[in-house]
Write a protein that holds these residues in place. Structure first.
Motif, PDB file in Angstrom:
ATOM      1  N   GLU A   1      29.464  39.782  19.113  1.00 10.93           N
ATOM      2  CA  GLU A   1      29.878  38.910  18.013  1.00 10.93           C
ATOM      3  C   GLU A   1      28.813  38.890  16.929  1.00 10.93           C
ATOM      4  O   GLU A   1      27.647  38.649  17.198  1.00 10.93           O
ATOM      5  CB  GLU A   1      30.101  37.491  18.536  1.00 10.93           C
ATOM      6  CG  GLU A   1      30.513  36.485  17.459  1.00 10.93           C
ATOM      7  CD  GLU A   1      30.451  35.053  17.973  1.00 10.93           C
ATOM      8  OE1 GLU A   1      30.011  34.825  19.121  1.00 10.93           O
ATOM      9  OE2 GLU A   1      30.833  34.150  17.214  1.00 10.93           O
ATOM     10  N   SER A  25      22.459  39.184  14.261  1.00  8.94           N
ATOM     11  CA  SER A  25      22.650  39.655  15.621  1.00  8.94           C
ATOM     12  C   SER A  25      24.096  40.095  15.806  1.00  8.94           C
ATOM     13  O   SER A  25      24.968  39.765  14.997  1.00  8.94           O
ATOM     14  CB  SER A  25      22.304  38.556  16.632  1.00  8.94           C
ATOM     15  OG  SER A  25      23.140  37.429  16.450  1.00  8.94           O
ATOM     16  N   GLY A  26      24.322  40.874  16.869  1.00  6.94           N
ATOM     17  CA  GLY A  26      25.683  41.300  17.183  1.00  6.94           C
ATOM     18  C   GLY A  26      26.097  42.616  16.557  1.00  6.94           C
ATOM     19  O   GLY A  26      27.245  43.043  16.726  1.00  6.94           O
TER      20      GLY A  26
END
Lengths: 120, 108
Positions: A1, A25-26
Motif C-alpha cells: 500500500e 513507503s509501499g
C-alpha cells in the motif's frame, strides 16, 4: 500500500524558512517522480514543484521559483521541500504527491498534508 | 500557462441524480492530458480520472470522463451520498501544471 506522510509544518514568521519532509513507503521510491501541491485555506489546488526519480531535474512555477527547493533522498525514501523567504500568501496545506510513471504528470497518490502558517 | 475554467461553481443535486461538471481550457490540451480529482472536507484530493476518460484504480464506474481539445466533462451517474464533494480538473500537457478552480457538488 502506497503511503505518503508529510511532516515539518508549523507557524513561521514572514521572511522565515521551513523544511517539509514526506516519508514514502509501499513502492520503489527512486522509480517515480514526486511533486508538492499546496492549497491555501478555502482555495483551490496549486502545483508548486516536481522532481524526477533520480533527483536530477527539478521544476517549479514562477510563483515559488528561487524561493522553494525540492529535493529527495532515495536512500531514505524521503522527499523534501525547503521554503525560504516565506510570505503570508504561502500559508497553505502542503501535499506531497506521487506521479504514476515517466512522462505523465498527474497525481496518483497524495499524502494527508502539512499545514504551513506564515504570520507574525 | 493553460487556464482551466470549471463550471458551474456549485451544483445542487439530490442523491440518485446525475451530475455533469465542465472543465474548459484556454488552450488545447493535446493527447487528452487531463485529470479529475475529488476532495472531501479535511481530506487530500483523490484521483478519479486521467487521460480525460480512464478511471483510476478502485473508482466506481458511475464516474466517467469525456472530452478533448479544450472541453472536458466529468459525469457522475446516480449520485451516492459519499459523492458530495469538490471536484477539480488538472492539465498535465504543459508546465506549469494547472488546476481548475473546482466545482462543489452539494446536496439539494
Amino acid at each position: 500500500e502506497v503511503q505518503l506522510l508529510e511532516s515539518g509544518g508549523g507557524l513561521v514568521q514572514p521572511g522565515g524558512s521551513l523544511r517539509l519532509s514526506c516519508a514514502a513507503s509501499g513502492f520503489t521510491f527512486s522509480n517515480y517522480a514526486m511533486s508538492w501541491v499546496r492549497q491555501a485555506p478555502g482555495k483551490g489546488l496549486e502545483w508548486i514543484s516536481s522532481v524526477t526519480g533520480s533527483g536530477g531535474a527539478t521544476f517549479y512555477p514562477d510563483s515559488v521559483k528561487g524561493r522553494f527547493t525540492i529535493s529527495r533522498d532515495n536512500s531514505k525514501n524521503t522527499l523534501y521541500l525547503q521554503m525560504n523567504s516565506l510570505r503570508a500568501e504561502d500559508t497553505a496545506v502542503y501535499y506531497c504527491a506521487k506521479r504514476p510513471a515517466v512522462g505523465t504528470a498527474f497525481f496518483e497518490y497524495w499524502g494527508q498534508g502539512a499545514l504551513v502558517t506564515v504570520s507574525s | 500557462e493553460i487556464v482551466l475554467t470549471q463550471s458551474p461553481g456549485t451544483l445542487s443535486l439530490s442523491p440518485g441524480e446525475r451530475a455533469t461538471l465542465s472543465c474548459r481550457a484556454s488552450q488545447s490540451v493535446s493527447s487528452s492530458y487531463l485529470a479529475w480529482y475529488q476532495q472531501k472536507p479535511g481530506q487530500a484530493p483523490r484521483l478519479l480520472i486521467y487521460g480525460a476518460s480512464s478511471r483510476a484504480t478502485g473508482i466506481p464506474d458511475r464516474f466517467s470522463g469525456s472530452g478533448s481539445g479544450t472541453d472536458f466533462t466529468l459525469t457522475i451517474n446516480r449520485l451516492e451520498p459519499e459523492d458530495f464533494a469538490v471536484y477539480y480538473c488538472q492539465q498535465y500537457v504543459s508546465s506549469p501544471l494547472t488546476f481548475g478552480g473546482g466545482t462543489k457538488v452539494e446536496i439539494k
